[in-house]
Motif scaffolding. Structure first.
Motif, mmCIF file in Angstrom:
data_model
loop_
_atom_site.group_PDB
_atom_site.id
_atom_site.type_symbol
_atom_site.label_atom_id
_atom_site.label_comp_id
_atom_site.label_asym_id
_atom_site.label_seq_id
_atom_site.Cartn_x
_atom_site.Cartn_y
_atom_site.Cartn_z
ATOM 1 N N VAL A 1 -8.994 0.788 -5.383
ATOM 2 C CA VAL A 1 -7.568 0.766 -5.057
ATOM 3 C C VAL A 1 -7.274 1.648 -3.844
ATOM 4 C CG1 VAL A 1 -5.250 1.370 -5.874
ATOM 5 C CG2 VAL A 1 -6.855 0.232 -7.419
ATOM 6 N N VAL A 2 -7.824 2.862 -3.854
ATOM 7 C CA VAL A 2 -7.612 3.791 -2.737
ATOM 8 C C VAL A 2 -8.249 3.252 -1.468
ATOM 9 C CG1 VAL A 2 -8.167 6.083 -1.833
ATOM 10 C CG2 VAL A 2 -7.358 5.837 -4.182
ATOM 11 N N SER B 1 0.795 -1.230 0.000
ATOM 12 C CA SER B 1 0.000 0.000 0.000
ATOM 13 C C SER B 1 0.830 1.285 0.000
ATOM 14 C CB SER B 1 -0.915 0.023 1.230
ATOM 15 O OG SER B 1 -0.132 0.091 2.419
ATOM 16 N N VAL C 1 -9.026 0.129 -0.531
ATOM 17 C CA VAL C 1 -8.292 -1.021 0.027
ATOM 18 C C VAL C 1 -6.988 -0.554 0.665
ATOM 19 C CG1 VAL C 1 -7.042 -3.142 -0.570
ATOM 20 C CG2 VAL C 1 -9.318 -2.715 -1.529
ATOM 21 N N SER C 2 -6.295 0.361 0.011
ATOM 22 C CA SER C 2 -5.019 0.868 0.539
ATOM 23 C C SER C 2 -5.210 1.606 1.857
ATOM 24 C CB SER C 2 -4.346 1.781 -0.490
ATOM 25 O OG SER C 2 -4.030 1.079 -1.663
ATOM 26 N N VAL D 1 -12.538 1.732 -10.365
ATOM 27 C CA VAL D 1 -11.242 1.082 -10.144
ATOM 28 C C VAL D 1 -10.416 1.886 -9.134
ATOM 29 C CG1 VAL D 1 -9.074 0.343 -11.227
ATOM 30 C CG2 VAL D 1 -11.236 0.079 -12.457
ATOM 31 N N GLY D 2 -10.324 3.199 -9.365
ATOM 32 C CA GLY D 2 -9.543 4.047 -8.482
ATOM 33 C C GLY D 2 -10.068 4.051 -7.065
ATOM 34 N N TYR E 1 -9.367 8.944 -6.619
ATOM 35 C CA TYR E 1 -9.357 7.891 -7.635
ATOM 36 C C TYR E 1 -8.002 7.636 -8.287
ATOM 37 C CZ TYR E 1 -14.244 9.441 -7.406
ATOM 38 O OH TYR E 1 -15.486 9.828 -6.973
ATOM 39 N N VAL F 1 0.429 4.103 -2.821
ATOM 40 C CA VAL F 1 -0.908 4.708 -2.815
ATOM 41 C C VAL F 1 -1.086 5.592 -1.578
ATOM 42 C CG1 VAL F 1 -3.388 4.256 -2.763
ATOM 43 C CG2 VAL F 1 -1.899 2.822 -4.150
#
Length: 389
Positions: free
Chosen positions: A141-142, A19, A144-145, A137-138, A130, A22
């Motif tokens: 990703v953000v 992570s 989860v990070s 998608v963004g 995002y 990000v």
């Protein structure tokens, strides 16, 4: 190190690798965004207008002016930002996208028009939310990070917390006079400790902006599980005038009614539902550019009848928590000191992946160095052992 702490270190290290990049990007953009209102106020003249001793221009006139010459364009959101600030109309133009049209609220004259894609701080916000990837998608990703980052902060405290009381004073301070690796180690651990509580609050409020399930969780937790169905009701027109009445003037009456009901409010947001069965919503905010304390109104789009009014004082604890979410996230819930705290916490969060990576590199080099020394030692010992005849 105990087996438990070894396992925690393993989790902490690898989640950090996953992570880190990000978290760094999200934290840096968070720093930049904290003072975006103050910076834009200093840079752009259109964000302020001269206060005049007369009422605001009606929202229907602002909307008409913003749409003039833009074929097929629609506008559902109208803002009155304050007595010394412009009004804004969010316009959707076919094939062109969204435009922010700013007008003088006393004269109706357009003073600035911009696309969100050209505003530096809106671009920063998109990166923050995002990473400039497709929204779904963004956001994933953000999200989860950020969840991983919360786990990292907790595991970091477990790893860092000193066992002996005698070590605690040393552990809470940075040894500036030490070697640079020691300073880096302290920057990672000590600053990480001090920022943890604020960082977790910023992370959770950020997740609340992105995910409904987090927002619902905060709502339910603050309300201790008690349901308030009236707060989630969707108000729709029940008028027999649907499709027949001229709705142009209704939006003007809605704002006048909201201003009469919330005379001390500094900022108003009007949402003009584009659907035939919708309603007109007006939110009256207690303070300009702050979103916590607000009164909400719903009006029948066709008859102008008041369908619902929810004052700030009537809202449940959960609804108040959700309303203050943005102000907490950027620190402005506490005014300028809060913004400074949020800025510094975000800056520390951005530094943690960097200092953590440097710590890992240093340990990796040490391990390699020890292996080389061990091999050299064994060879030297073998060379001096007596040979057998």
């Amino acid at each position: 190190m105990t087996p438990f702490k070894k396992a925690i270190l393993f989790v902490h290290r690898w989640l950090g690798f996953i992570s880190g990049l990000v978290v760094f990007i999200v934290s840096i953009t968070g720093c930049l965004f904290c003072f975006q209102d103050e910076i834009q106020d200093a840079l752009y003249n259109y964000r302020h207008v001269e206060v005049q001793n007369k009422p605001y221009i009606a929202p229907s006139l602002l909307k008409a002016e913003a749409l003039k010459g833009r074929k097929g364009a629609t506008a559902s959101y109208i803002y009155y930002y304050g007595i010394d600030r412009p009004a804004g109309v969010l316009v959707s133009v076919p094939k062109q996208g969204l435009l922010y049209v700013y007008l003088n609220p006393y004269t109706g004259k357009i003073i600035h028009t911009e696309s969100p894609a050209t505003n530096f701080f809106i671009i920063v916000e998109y990166i923050h939310l995002y990473l400039l990837l497709p929204a779904k998608v963004g956001q994933m990703v953000v999200g989860v990070s950020v969840i991983v980052f919360i786990v990292l902060m907790i595991t970091g405290i477990v790893l860092w917390w000193p066992k002996r009381k005698s070590d605690r004073k040393r552990s809470f301070t940075i040894k500036w006079g030490g070697r640079w690796r020691r300073v880096n180690y302290d920057l990672h651990n000590v600053l990480g400790f001090y920022a943890t509580s604020i960082a977790i609050i910023l992370a959770i409020t950020g997740l609340s902006i992105a995910y409904d399930w987090v927002r619902e969780g905060i709502y339910n937790a603050a309300n201790l599980g008690k349901a308030y169905p009236e707060e989630k009701a969707v108000f729709k027109s029940d008028s027999t005038l649907i499709g027949k009445a001229d709705t142009t003037q209704v939006i003007d009456k809605a704002l006048l009614a909201a201003r009469a009901g919330s005379p001390k409010a500094e900022m108003y947001l009007i949402y003009d539902d584009a659907t035939k069965t919708g309603a007109i919503g007006v939110t009256a905010y207690a303070q300009t550019l702050h979103y916590y304390k607000s009164d909400s109104y719903s009006f029948d789009k066709y008859s102008g009848k008041l369908l619902n009014r929810t004052a700030h004082e009537q809202k449940s604890a959960g609804m108040k928590m959700n309303n203050m979410n943005y102000d907490v996230h950027v620190g402005q819930i506490l005014g300028l000191p809060g913004k400074i705290i949020a800025f510094l916490a975000s800056l520390i969060c951005a530094s943690l992946p960097v200092t953590g990576f440097i710590i890992w590199l240093g340990k990796r080099k040490k391990t390699k160095s020890k292996k080389v020394k061990t091999v050299v030692h064994r060879r030297t010992v073998r060379q001096h052992l007596p040979t057998e005849h």
